[in-house]
Structures are given as C-alpha cells and as structure tokens.
Design an enzyme around this catalytic site. Structure first.
Site, mmCIF file in Angstrom:
data_model
loop_
_atom_site.group_PDB
_atom_site.id
_atom_site.type_symbol
_atom_site.label_atom_id
_atom_site.label_comp_id
_atom_site.label_asym_id
_atom_site.label_seq_id
_atom_site.Cartn_x
_atom_site.Cartn_y
_atom_site.Cartn_z
ATOM 1 N N THR A 96 37.003 41.131 46.028
ATOM 2 C CA THR A 96 37.911 40.323 45.216
ATOM 3 C C THR A 96 37.487 40.491 43.760
ATOM 4 O O THR A 96 36.422 40.020 43.364
ATOM 5 C CB THR A 96 37.859 38.839 45.619
ATOM 6 N N LYS A 171 45.746 37.736 46.344
ATOM 7 C CA LYS A 171 44.409 37.255 46.746
ATOM 8 C C LYS A 171 43.924 36.158 45.801
ATOM 9 O O LYS A 171 43.368 35.146 46.218
ATOM 10 C CB LYS A 171 43.428 38.427 46.758
HETATM 11 P P1 NAP Z 1 27.810 38.710 49.690
HETATM 12 O O1 NAP Z 1 27.344 38.497 51.076
HETATM 13 O O2 NAP Z 1 27.205 37.929 48.569
HETATM 14 O O3 NAP Z 1 27.679 40.285 49.383
HETATM 15 C C1 NAP Z 1 27.867 40.780 48.075
HETATM 16 C C2 NAP Z 1 27.655 42.277 48.106
HETATM 17 O O4 NAP Z 1 27.773 42.780 46.763
HETATM 18 C C3 NAP Z 1 26.247 42.689 48.589
HETATM 19 O O5 NAP Z 1 26.351 43.920 49.256
HETATM 20 C C4 NAP Z 1 25.504 42.828 47.268
HETATM 21 O O6 NAP Z 1 24.355 43.641 47.356
HETATM 22 C C5 NAP Z 1 26.572 43.474 46.427
HETATM 23 N N1 NAP Z 1 26.340 43.359 44.996
HETATM 24 C C6 NAP Z 1 26.319 42.240 44.242
HETATM 25 N N2 NAP Z 1 26.092 42.532 42.952
HETATM 26 C C7 NAP Z 1 25.974 43.891 42.893
HETATM 27 C C8 NAP Z 1 25.758 44.796 41.832
HETATM 28 N N3 NAP Z 1 25.621 44.379 40.564
HETATM 29 N N4 NAP Z 1 25.712 46.116 42.121
HETATM 30 C C9 NAP Z 1 25.869 46.553 43.397
HETATM 31 N N5 NAP Z 1 26.086 45.725 44.457
HETATM 32 C C10 NAP Z 1 26.139 44.406 44.189
HETATM 33 O O7 NAP Z 1 29.381 38.469 49.545
HETATM 34 P P2 NAP Z 1 30.527 38.594 50.654
HETATM 35 O O8 NAP Z 1 30.792 37.240 51.215
HETATM 36 O O9 NAP Z 1 30.243 39.728 51.565
HETATM 37 O O10 NAP Z 1 31.761 38.929 49.690
HETATM 38 C C11 NAP Z 1 32.024 40.262 49.252
HETATM 39 C C12 NAP Z 1 33.388 40.258 48.581
HETATM 40 O O11 NAP Z 1 34.375 39.824 49.534
HETATM 41 C C13 NAP Z 1 33.506 39.309 47.389
HETATM 42 O O12 NAP Z 1 34.317 39.878 46.403
HETATM 43 C C14 NAP Z 1 34.149 38.074 48.006
HETATM 44 O O13 NAP Z 1 34.832 37.312 47.031
HETATM 45 C C15 NAP Z 1 35.074 38.698 49.028
HETATM 46 N N6 NAP Z 1 35.448 37.876 50.208
HETATM 47 C C16 NAP Z 1 34.510 37.113 50.847
HETATM 48 C C17 NAP Z 1 34.889 36.361 51.965
HETATM 49 C C18 NAP Z 1 33.896 35.484 52.708
HETATM 50 O O14 NAP Z 1 34.317 34.680 53.559
HETATM 51 N N7 NAP Z 1 32.604 35.587 52.475
HETATM 52 C C19 NAP Z 1 36.210 36.409 52.432
HETATM 53 C C20 NAP Z 1 37.131 37.231 51.771
HETATM 54 C C21 NAP Z 1 36.739 37.964 50.661
HETATM 55 P P3 NAP Z 1 22.949 42.990 47.895
HETATM 56 O O15 NAP Z 1 23.074 42.913 49.381
HETATM 57 O O16 NAP Z 1 21.911 43.941 47.442
HETATM 58 O O17 NAP Z 1 22.832 41.636 47.246
#
Ligand code: NAP
Length: 291
Positions: A96, A171
């Site tokens: 997102t 979204k």
């Molecule tokens: P998350 O568990 O916090 O994972 C974030 C990911 O981004 C990890 O792989 C992290 O790497 C990486 N990352 C963060 N900063 C970075 C950087 N500067 N350079 C390279 N990699 C970086 O988040 P998530 O829940 O999976 O969400 C991921 C995306 O999906 C977001 O945009 C979120 O808004 C969206 N989303 C989430 C959900 C939900 O229910 N969680 C639902 C729909 C959409 P590390 O592992 O090394 O920290």
C-alpha cells in the site's frame, strides 16, 4: 516454469511468496532481514543477495513492503529490481503506497519497458498465506489479462479499477474508511466504559446494530477484552495509509477532509505510544477517566 521474484517477506509477503512455491513457480526471494526467508529457502526458494539479484531473469517481480520509501528503495534504489529487470517483465506492486508514488513508480518502470500493475490487496495475513486476498488492480486491460497467471496464486478475487493508480485510489479510501470506523469505535467504547455501561451488553448491541461492520465487530471484541495478541495490522501501517489517503483527498476535494484528518491524528497518537502493536490498542489511550 515461469520465474517469480518476490521482495518483502513481512506478515503479508511471507505467506504470498509461499503461494508461488505451492503453485510450482521458480521463486527467488529477498527481504531486508534474511531470517524471514529461512523456511521459504528450505522449501526451494532461491535466496537473492539484493532486489536486483532476485529480479534477474524474472518473468514477474512482486513486491510487498511497508511504504513509499521501502518501495522506492526495492525498485529504484542502487540495488533495486528495476536495474536488471528484463523488459516486458511484469512489475506488480502489492504494497500500500501513496497514489503519487504509484503513478511515479509506474512511469519509471514503464519507461524501462516493464509492464506495471498497481496491485494493493485487502485481506489479513491468513488470507495472504492461503491465496484468498482480494487484489485491487490498476493497469491496462491487456497487461492485467497477461499478468493473471501471476496474480491467481495470491488472489481469489481480482477487481480491476482502471488504469495504473486506480487500484491504489480504492485501497486508500478503503483503509481510510476503516481508520475512521476504528477510531470512532474506540471513542464510542471509551465513552461507554467510562459511563459504566455493561460492556457485554454494549458488544451485543453493536453486533446487532446498524453501525456494525465485520471490522467493527472484530475490533470491538478485541478492544473491550484488551486482547491485542496476534497483531495483523499495526498503528503505524494504519497511520501511513490514512495519511496517504488524506494527501490524495487534499489534491482532489475543494474542502479539507475534516473527518479523515481527525482519524490521522488519532493514529498519530496511537503510533507515538505503540507503533508496532495492533491498531485496536488505541482504546487504551482513549478510555481514560477525565482527571
Ligand atoms: P510488515 O510485516 O511490517 O512487513 C513490512 C515489510 O517491508 C518487511 O518485509 C520489511 O522488511 C519491509 N521493509 C520495511 N521497510 C523497508 C525498507 N526501507 N527497505 C526494504 N524493506 C523494507 O507489514 P505487512 O503487514 O506485511 O504489510 C506489508 C504491506 O501490505 C504494507 O504496505 C501494508 O500496508 C499492506 N497490507 C497489510 C495488511 C495486513 O493485514 N497486515 C493487509 C493489506 C495490506 P523487514 O522484514 O526487514 O522489516
């Protein structure tokens, strides 16, 4: 078999990447911290030294990272996927991101010959791991049709909103409306708690009342029980999404989006205290008696 590069193995991306292995694709993975890839490597994925290494020779590059800065870095940074991606590969951005970033990234990748789809998703991490996400696609109809084999492993529903950027518009309004609902729910429940209502009866009434939504019902139970285990969506991510949505609104609407701005402020407060905890935890901040 077609070759997929998957970049970003957080709560959502890890399960999504595993779906490509289940579907028989050749998979290369990269994540900022390697440990999250261990079980995928054990299942046959190739660990890549960088996003560029992952993208080498890939037919589709799928990214699922936190925000604009992360997306910029994994695509367009010095070791970014775009530096080596083969022309005509699909670039599928599932993170997102802001509308502005989706358009700029789409422009940059398209100018390098890639076929770009903005493809944010709805659904929780369990839906990501079981291929039941809803994909919110912005792309040309032709690119979407050709990209379908790379989308169906992760999404059971595909909604095509229009050209590049339009999936992100939907979204962002979806998550903005969720932010407003949850922040409003926290204030409503806080008032009920501080007024001494029977919270079991309040929950039952919410569930059968007109303001209920699946999200409201789920979060109302968690808020009243103060049960924030197994965080699926954090205060930080919700704040990011609502902020991106407000920026979009400010560029489109004549008047300031007042309710949306208030929700951003509520999540700013929640994020300041517990950025990586479940978004529902904001009830603890709000439900305090007047001094
Ligand atoms: P998350 O568990 O916090 O994972 C974030 C990911 O981004 C990890 O792989 C992290 O790497 C990486 N990352 C963060 N900063 C970075 C950087 N500067 N350079 C390279 N990699 C970086 O988040 P998530 O829940 O999976 O969400 C991921 C995306 O999906 C977001 O945009 C979120 O808004 C969206 N989303 C989430 C959900 C939900 O229910 N969680 C639902 C729909 C959409 P590390 O592992 O090394 O920290």
């Amino acid at each position: 078999m077609a070759h997929v590069a998957f970049i970003g193995l957080g709560r959502m991306g890890h399960g999504m990447a595993g779906r490509y292995l289940d579907a028989g694709f050749t998979l290369a993975v990269w994540n900022r911290s390697k440990a999250k890839a261990d079980d995928l490597i054990a299942r046959g994925a190739r660990w890549a030294a960088s996003p560029a290494d992952a993208a080498e020779g890939a037919d589709a590059i799928v990214t699922m990272v936190a925000d604009d800065a992360a997306s910029q870095s994994v695509w367009l940074g010095p070791d970014g996927a775009a530096t080596v991606a083969k022309p005509s590969a699909f670039a599928i951005e599932c993170s997102t991101v802001s509308h502005r970033h989706a358009l700029e990234l789409g422009g940059a990748l398209t100018s390098r010959g890639l076929r770009y789809l903005d493809c944010p998703v709805t659904g929780l991490p369990d839906a990501a791991a079981s291929g039941k996400l809803t994909l919110l696609v912005g792309a040309s109809a032709a690119d979407l049709e050709h990209a379908r084999p790379f989308l169906t492993p992760v999404g059971s529903t595909i909604r095509h909103f229009g050209p590049v950027g339009s999936g992100t518009v939907y979204k962002l309004i979806n998550n903005l409306m969720g932010a407003i609902q949850i922040a409003g729910l926290a204030e409503g429940l806080a008032i009920a708690e501080q007024a001494g209502l029977d919270m079991k009866l309040v929950l039952e009434s919410i569930e059968h009342g007109v303001t209920a939504s699946p999200g409201v019902i789920r979060h109302s139970r968690r808020m009243v029980a103060r049960d924030f285990a197994g965080a699926t969506f954090t205060a930080s991510l919700r704040h990011k999404d609502a902020s991106y949505a407000v920026a979009l609104a400010e560029g489109l609407l004549q008047d300031p989006p007042l309710v949306s701005r208030a929700a951003v402020q509520a999540y700013d407060n929640a994020k300041a205290v517990a950025p990586d905890d479940d978004e529902a935890k904001m009830i603890e901040l709000i439900s305090r008696p007047k001094a």
